[in-house]
Design a protein around this motif. Sequence first.
Motif, PDB file in Angstrom:
ATOM      1  N   LEU A  32       0.814  -1.218   0.000  1.00 16.27           N
ATOM      2  CA  LEU A  32       0.000   0.000   0.000  1.00 16.27           C
ATOM      3  C   LEU A  32       0.846   1.267   0.000  1.00 16.27           C
ATOM      4  O   LEU A  32       0.322   2.354  -0.246  1.00 16.27           O
ATOM      5  N   ARG A  33       2.135   1.139   0.265  1.00 11.59           N
ATOM      6  CA  ARG A  33       3.031   2.298   0.259  1.00 11.59           C
ATOM      7  C   ARG A  33       3.898   2.361  -0.994  1.00 11.59           C
ATOM      8  O   ARG A  33       4.719   3.252  -1.136  1.00 11.59           O
ATOM      9  N   ILE A  34       3.695   1.390  -1.875  1.00 11.63           N
ATOM     10  CA  ILE A  34       4.414   1.387  -3.146  1.00 11.63           C
ATOM     11  C   ILE A  34       3.454   1.822  -4.248  1.00 11.63           C
ATOM     12  O   ILE A  34       2.393   1.227  -4.418  1.00 11.63           O
ATOM     13  N   HIS A  35       3.810   2.860  -4.967  1.00 11.87           N
ATOM     14  CA  HIS A  35       2.907   3.391  -5.995  1.00 11.87           C
ATOM     15  C   HIS A  35       3.258   2.860  -7.387  1.00 11.87           C
ATOM     16  O   HIS A  35       2.383   2.682  -8.227  1.00 11.87           O
ATOM     17  N   ARG A  36       4.521   2.615  -7.620  1.00 12.02           N
ATOM     18  CA  ARG A  36       4.929   2.089  -8.919  1.00 12.02           C
ATOM     19  C   ARG A  36       4.854   0.567  -8.907  1.00 12.02           C
ATOM     20  O   ARG A  36       5.305  -0.076  -7.971  1.00 12.02           O
ATOM     21  N   ALA A  37       4.297   0.017  -9.966  1.00 11.16           N
ATOM     22  CA  ALA A  37       4.190  -1.439 -10.134  1.00 11.16           C
ATOM     23  C   ALA A  37       3.421  -2.105  -8.995  1.00 11.16           C
ATOM     24  O   ALA A  37       3.645  -3.271  -8.690  1.00 11.16           O
ATOM     25  N   GLN A  38       2.511  -1.361  -8.378  1.00 12.06           N
ATOM     26  CA  GLN A  38       1.732  -1.927  -7.278  1.00 12.06           C
ATOM     27  C   GLN A  38       0.847  -3.075  -7.764  1.00 12.06           C
ATOM     28  O   GLN A  38       0.734  -4.113  -7.109  1.00 12.06           O
ATOM     29  N   ALA A  39       0.226  -2.881  -8.938  1.00  8.54           N
ATOM     30  CA  ALA A  39      -0.658  -3.910  -9.486  1.00  8.54           C
ATOM     31  C   ALA A  39       0.124  -5.180  -9.813  1.00  8.54           C
ATOM     32  O   ALA A  39      -0.356  -6.299  -9.582  1.00  8.54           O
ATOM     33  N   LEU A  40       1.350  -5.014 -10.332  1.00  2.00           N
ATOM     34  CA  LEU A  40       2.181  -6.166 -10.669  1.00  2.00           C
ATOM     35  C   LEU A  40       2.572  -6.940  -9.411  1.00  2.00           C
ATOM     36  O   LEU A  40       2.468  -8.178  -9.360  1.00  2.00           O
TER      37      LEU A  40
END
Length: 226
Positions: A32-40
């Motif tokens: 939840l604190r990672i915005h890049r490649a979160q979906a991956l």
Amino acid sequence: MDVTPFVLTLKIALLATACSVVLGIAAAWLVLRIHRAQALLDGILTLPMVLPPTVVGFALLLLLGKRGPVGALLQALDISIIFTPTAGVIAATVVSFPLMYRTVRGAMEQLDPDLAAAGRTLGMSEWNIFRQVTLPGCAPGIAAGTVLTFARALGEFGATIMIAGNIPGKTQTMSVAIYSAVQAGQSHYSEALFWAVIICLMSFAGMLVVNIWNSIYVRRKGGRGR
């Protein structure tokens, strides 16, 4: 009747649940604190939940086997995991982890972000916010995820039989014992039925406990709100 499958299954399920709880909470908080490649990243962490257990077991076999990257390293240290109870714990953890991760992540997403913001305003560290704000606020979700994880680990079969095998008295869990009894013929169906009923009762008891606990939690929270 030999109770070894019951004892072994309980130990594996409890250890796998403990591992999944710690890893699931940590993973949900970090994702939840990672915005890049979160979906991956979310897709990778959730993948064991949608894959057939035999595929997960095969992947673990390639990874932990004697010729696998991890297995070869362990072999050099004279450590063997395949066809041991430890392999059963690993299989149950990998398969049940996504349930804990998804449940806790959903609970964290529903938390009011203003609570964490208020904590930062008061000078609280991120660790203290996580410990004093996030975890208490996610308590019902964590409890539900724990029970779901335990129930899934309790009935794990596909990945377990791939890397832990079916060794009576050593790696034969209740689910594997059911399979063995059915394979042995109709004369052993009573044994299979016995273990199936035990698994159903334990899973149902866990769900009942968490439902009662959540009801009490909601009532107490509502009382405090008034």
